[in-house]
Every structure is written in structure tokens, then in C-alpha cells.
Motif scaffolding. Structure first.
Motif, mmCIF file in Angstrom:
data_model
loop_
_atom_site.group_PDB
_atom_site.id
_atom_site.type_symbol
_atom_site.label_atom_id
_atom_site.label_comp_id
_atom_site.label_asym_id
_atom_site.label_seq_id
_atom_site.Cartn_x
_atom_site.Cartn_y
_atom_site.Cartn_z
ATOM 1 N N GLY A 1 23.838 -14.172 -52.828
ATOM 2 C CA GLY A 1 23.586 -13.334 -51.697
ATOM 3 C C GLY A 1 24.076 -11.940 -52.136
ATOM 4 O O GLY A 1 25.071 -11.730 -53.089
ATOM 5 N N LEU A 2 23.785 -11.058 -51.105
ATOM 6 C CA LEU A 2 24.326 -9.384 -51.510
ATOM 7 C C LEU A 2 25.199 -9.249 -50.518
ATOM 8 O O LEU A 2 26.467 -8.656 -50.875
ATOM 9 N N ASN A 3 25.180 -9.636 -49.390
ATOM 10 C CA ASN A 3 26.239 -9.328 -48.169
ATOM 11 C C ASN A 3 27.510 -10.421 -48.151
ATOM 12 O O ASN A 3 27.187 -11.642 -48.910
ATOM 13 N N PRO A 4 28.484 -10.170 -47.690
ATOM 14 C CA PRO A 4 29.509 -11.081 -47.334
ATOM 15 C C PRO A 4 28.933 -12.188 -46.682
ATOM 16 O O PRO A 4 28.083 -12.152 -45.780
ATOM 17 N N HIS A 5 29.575 -13.381 -46.913
ATOM 18 C CA HIS A 5 28.897 -14.865 -46.491
ATOM 19 C C HIS A 5 27.377 -14.848 -46.540
ATOM 20 O O HIS A 5 26.814 -15.587 -45.802
ATOM 21 N N ALA A 6 26.782 -14.187 -47.496
ATOM 22 C CA ALA A 6 25.154 -14.177 -47.763
ATOM 23 C C ALA A 6 24.533 -13.551 -46.468
ATOM 24 O O ALA A 6 23.537 -14.155 -45.964
ATOM 25 N N GLY A 7 25.136 -12.805 -45.686
ATOM 26 C CA GLY A 7 24.814 -12.343 -44.616
ATOM 27 C C GLY A 7 25.031 -12.890 -43.343
ATOM 28 O O GLY A 7 24.499 -12.352 -42.309
ATOM 29 N N GLU A 8 25.447 -13.919 -43.177
ATOM 30 C CA GLU A 8 26.017 -14.560 -42.174
ATOM 31 C C GLU A 8 24.615 -14.608 -41.129
ATOM 32 O O GLU A 8 24.788 -14.626 -39.884
ATOM 33 N N GLY A 9 23.630 -15.361 -41.451
ATOM 34 C CA GLY A 9 22.354 -15.156 -40.730
ATOM 35 C C GLY A 9 21.716 -14.171 -40.105
ATOM 36 O O GLY A 9 21.111 -14.143 -39.118
ATOM 37 N N GLY A 10 22.005 -13.048 -40.814
ATOM 38 C CA GLY A 10 21.423 -11.803 -40.498
ATOM 39 C C GLY A 10 22.538 -11.066 -39.672
ATOM 40 O O GLY A 10 22.032 -9.575 -39.375
ATOM 41 N N HIS A 11 23.748 -11.460 -39.430
ATOM 42 C CA HIS A 11 24.468 -10.575 -38.591
ATOM 43 C C HIS A 11 25.422 -9.820 -39.529
ATOM 44 O O HIS A 11 26.201 -8.977 -38.907
ATOM 45 N N MET A 12 25.428 -9.897 -40.863
ATOM 46 C CA MET A 12 26.159 -9.013 -41.991
ATOM 47 C C MET A 12 25.196 -8.634 -42.799
ATOM 48 O O MET A 12 25.406 -8.199 -44.086
ATOM 49 N N GLY A 13 23.876 -8.077 -42.312
ATOM 50 C CA GLY A 13 22.805 -7.669 -43.423
ATOM 51 C C GLY A 13 21.596 -8.528 -43.569
ATOM 52 O O GLY A 13 21.870 -9.990 -43.244
ATOM 53 N N ARG A 14 20.591 -8.172 -43.632
ATOM 54 C CA ARG A 14 19.457 -8.839 -43.546
ATOM 55 C C ARG A 14 18.572 -8.913 -44.874
ATOM 56 O O ARG A 14 17.343 -9.630 -45.185
ATOM 57 N N GLU A 15 19.365 -8.545 -45.955
ATOM 58 C CA GLU A 15 18.703 -8.516 -47.329
ATOM 59 C C GLU A 15 18.432 -9.958 -47.735
ATOM 60 O O GLU A 15 17.351 -10.121 -48.430
ATOM 61 N N GLU A 16 19.330 -10.802 -47.389
ATOM 62 C CA GLU A 16 19.166 -12.274 -47.746
ATOM 63 C C GLU A 16 17.700 -12.825 -47.195
ATOM 64 O O GLU A 16 16.992 -13.530 -47.597
ATOM 65 N N ILE A 17 17.835 -12.492 -45.710
ATOM 66 C CA ILE A 17 16.397 -12.922 -45.078
ATOM 67 C C ILE A 17 15.425 -12.278 -45.657
ATOM 68 O O ILE A 17 14.198 -12.967 -45.679
ATOM 69 N N ASP A 18 15.401 -11.228 -45.800
ATOM 70 C CA ASP A 18 14.104 -10.203 -46.037
ATOM 71 C C ASP A 18 13.710 -10.137 -47.290
ATOM 72 O O ASP A 18 12.423 -9.936 -47.740
ATOM 73 N N VAL A 19 14.718 -10.124 -48.182
ATOM 74 C CA VAL A 19 14.428 -9.916 -49.633
ATOM 75 C C VAL A 19 14.547 -11.141 -50.658
ATOM 76 O O VAL A 19 13.772 -11.625 -51.286
ATOM 77 N N ILE A 20 15.848 -11.685 -50.695
ATOM 78 C CA ILE A 20 16.208 -12.725 -51.503
ATOM 79 C C ILE A 20 15.642 -13.927 -51.308
ATOM 80 O O ILE A 20 15.053 -14.465 -52.185
ATOM 81 N N GLU A 21 15.481 -14.647 -50.178
ATOM 82 C CA GLU A 21 15.017 -15.945 -49.765
ATOM 83 C C GLU A 21 13.638 -15.940 -50.157
ATOM 84 O O GLU A 21 12.959 -16.917 -50.637
ATOM 85 N N PRO A 22 12.866 -14.874 -49.535
ATOM 86 C CA PRO A 22 11.311 -15.124 -49.895
ATOM 87 C C PRO A 22 10.990 -14.962 -51.451
ATOM 88 O O PRO A 22 10.129 -15.478 -51.785
ATOM 89 N N ALA A 23 12.010 -14.141 -52.554
ATOM 90 C CA ALA A 23 11.583 -14.048 -53.639
ATOM 91 C C ALA A 23 12.038 -15.614 -54.321
ATOM 92 O O ALA A 23 11.219 -15.842 -55.165
ATOM 93 N N LEU A 24 13.069 -16.019 -53.873
ATOM 94 C CA LEU A 24 13.760 -17.512 -54.465
ATOM 95 C C LEU A 24 12.214 -18.365 -53.991
ATOM 96 O O LEU A 24 12.063 -19.239 -54.742
ATOM 97 N N ALA A 25 11.918 -18.443 -52.855
ATOM 98 C CA ALA A 25 10.736 -19.233 -52.404
ATOM 99 C C ALA A 25 9.394 -19.028 -53.190
ATOM 100 O O ALA A 25 8.851 -20.173 -53.636
ATOM 101 N N ALA A 26 8.955 -17.974 -53.546
ATOM 102 C CA ALA A 26 8.009 -17.888 -54.377
ATOM 103 C C ALA A 26 8.381 -18.433 -55.936
ATOM 104 O O ALA A 26 7.309 -18.941 -56.374
ATOM 105 N N LEU A 27 9.436 -18.092 -56.472
ATOM 106 C CA LEU A 27 9.835 -18.796 -57.524
ATOM 107 C C LEU A 27 10.069 -20.215 -57.690
ATOM 108 O O LEU A 27 9.415 -21.031 -58.706
ATOM 109 N N ARG A 28 10.449 -20.936 -56.553
ATOM 110 C CA ARG A 28 10.549 -22.436 -56.498
ATOM 111 C C ARG A 28 9.161 -22.832 -56.579
ATOM 112 O O ARG A 28 8.991 -23.864 -57.238
#
Length: 327
Positions: A205-232
């Protein structure tokens, strides 16, 4: 052109740094592919003398095998005489000329791969030439729209989504499209270059604790996870986004073929701690094979006899292996 052995081109890098010291060690390698050093011949001769080393230098002739026990040199002249440890912007274009010659030879089929000793980004920029690193330069030089930097050592491989950017710019530089493009290149080269049929990649992830469910940043939710889902959905085995501080533990790493870090200093300090002195930098996505050392120019060690050549020799060996597997 007739060549009885594959030819590996090795650029000696910044002339005032340890690159010239390191490439002299190629003369001690056992017989294998030809290794041709691209630099100023007199620079190598002077550095060998300063180090008290006896190395027989011969001019590179594409159609003639070199005598045994010699080191082939493809001579490109310095612009200014070089003093070990003292940078000179006048030699910046010389450094780039050695890279250009290696690239041209690889693209023409003259060389099977290229290996690069370290360059000094700052002195090239001081010469008025915009330069952020080998990776970006080789991408532009070959007209490759996207390349991926990956460092490797022992069984650990770490690739990067972003490379030489200020930390302030990293988050804005990471998009879904970027992640998708980088992972596709990483996956393809792990298959085609490294012979891994079904690569498993751990994604940080980009943020500490991979964003902590959005509490430490939303890049994991908004950017990284959707990209990985498309690749999977394309059939890739990807785990993440994972917290970077716990990703690099032996239990997780035992089941993966590579780690994808979001930025330079997220993944590389761990790899360099574990493998420094024999780690390797590989540029993925190029129309040629390029490996490099995992360290800098070490100006304070130039001509001292104290520079370790382990990383360069590892880079040369990997270039030989990769070129053999794709020839």
C-alpha cells in the motif's frame, strides 16, 4: 557480422567514480560471453596503474575474438582529463555517449545485453542536461513509453511504481492506469525473462497500515485496490495492498516472486539492507536487456582499492543468464 560468442556491453559510468575500478575486475572472470567495456581506454589504463593492477587492455573488434586473458575496450574519449574523486561537468556528454553506444549496439544485435556502472545524476544536470537516472534515460533513448525499475538480490525482487520523484509528488503520480501498466510489464518480464510461469506478486500500500481502511488515506481504496482487481481478472496472482512495514517478513516473502512498492524509498532500503554489495538493478520493459549495480559512484573510494565489485559482477552474470535464456 560474425561473432562466435555473445557480447555483453559494460559501460564504466562516471569516470571520476568507482566504475572504472570495478570494470577492471572483469578481466578476472572465467571464460564465457565476451565482455566489452565502453569507456576511455586511457582512463582504464591510468586507473589500473593507480590501483597497482596488471590488466592487458585490447581494442574491441566486433569480428575478431580477443586474445585470452585480456579486457576488451570500446574506446570513447573523455572530453576532459579525469581526476579520481573529482567530478567535472565537461565529461557529462562522454558518460551519455557510452550509454548511447551500448544501446545502439543492443538494438542492432551487436550486443546481447548491457550492464551499467553507476553515473552521477547531479553532475550531468550541472552540465545543463536534464537527467533523472539510467532508467528514465534508457526509456527515452529506446522510445519505450513505460519501463519498470526492479532491484534484485538473493531470492528477493522489488519493483517500483514510481522511481526518482520527490516524496511530495509520489501520491499524485500513482494512478490506476500506472499500476496496471507497471504490473503488466513486471508480470510479463518475470515470465519471459526469468522463466516464472505463474508469478506471485505482493503489492504494498502507499499509506501507513495500507490506509487503515481509509482513516490514513484513501489511495488504497480509490486507486490501488481497483487496479489490482482489474489485473486479477486477467489471471494474475496479486496479494495486496499490504502494509509495507510488515510485508517484508520471511513468511510472506517465501511465497512470492516479487514485491511491488509504490515508491523508491518504500521498498529499496529493505532490499539494499539485505543484499548490499551483490544486489542488481534491472530495467524491465525495454527492448533490450539492461542490468546495473545497486549503488552509486562512491567518489571517495575511487582509485583507493577499497571499492567492492560484487554488485557489478552479479549484474554481469545476470545479464549473461538473461541473454542466454532469450537468445
Amino acid at each position: 557480422m560474425t561473432q562466435t560468442r555473445r557480447v555483453i556491453a559494460v559501460t564504466a559510468g562516471e569516470p571520476a567514480g568507482i566504475g572504472p575500478d570495478l570494470v577492471l575486475k572483469l578481466a578476472d572472470l572465467p571464460t564465457g560471453p565476451r565482455r566489452v567495456v565502453i569507456t576511455d581506454r586511457e582512463l582504464l589504463a591510468a586507473r589500473a596503474a593507480a590501483l597497482g593492477e596488471t590488466v592487458k587492455l585490447v581494442d574491441y573488434r566486433p569480428d575478431a575474438e580477443p586474445p585470452a586473458g585480456t579486457l576488451e575496450v570500446l574506446h570513447i574519449p573523455l572530453v576532459q582529463a579525469c581526476v579520481a574523486g573529482r567530478l567535472d561537468p565537461a565529461n557529462a556528454r562522454f558518460v551519455l555517449a557510452t550509454l548511447d553506444r551500448a544501446v545502439d549496439g543492443c538494438l542492432a544485435g551487436e550486443f546481447a545485453a548491457m550492464v551499467t556502472a553507476p553515473v552521477h545524476k547531479g553532475v550531468i544536470n550541472d552540465a545543463g542536461i536534464p537527467f533523472t537516472g539510467h532508467t528514465e534515460y534508457l526509456a527515452a533513448r529506446t522510445g519505450t513509453p513505460r519501463v519498470v525499475m526492479m532491484l534484485a538480490g538473493d531470492s528477493l525482487r522489488v519493483a517500483l511504481v514510481t522511481t526518482h520523484l520527490p516524496l511530495r509528488a509520489v501520491a499524485d503520480a500513482i494512478t490506476r492506469d500506472d499500476i496496471v501498466a507497471v504490473v503488466r510489464i513486471l508480470h510479463r518480464d518475470l515470465q519471459q525473462r526469468f522463466g516464472i510461469a505463474d508469478p506471485h506478486v505482493l503489492v504494498a500500500g502507499l499509506n501507513p497500515h495500507a490506509g487503515e481502511g481509509g482513516h490514513m488515506g484513501r489511495e488504497e481504496i480509490d486507486v490501488i485496490e481497483p487496479a489490482l482487481a482489474a489485473l486479477r481478472a486477467e489471471g494474475m496472482r496479486l496479494t495486496g495492498p499490504l502494509p509495507a512495514d510488515t510485508l517484508f517478513n520471511p513468511e510472506r516473502l517465501a511465497g512470492c516472486d516479487a514485491v511491488l512498492a509504490m515508491y523508491h524509498d518504500q521498498g529499496l532500503p529493505v532490499l539494499k539492507y539485505a543484499t548490499f554489495g551483490h544486489g542488481i538493478n534491472i530495467t524491465l520493459g525495454l527492448p533490450l536487456i539492461r542490468t546495473s549495480v545497486d549503488h552509486g559512484t562512491a567518489l571517495d573510494l575511487a582509485a583507493s582499492g577499497r571499492a567492492s565489485h560484487g554488485s557489478l559482477l552479479a549484474a554481469v552474470r545476470l545479464a549473461e543468464q538473461l541473454s542466454a535464456s532469450t537468445s
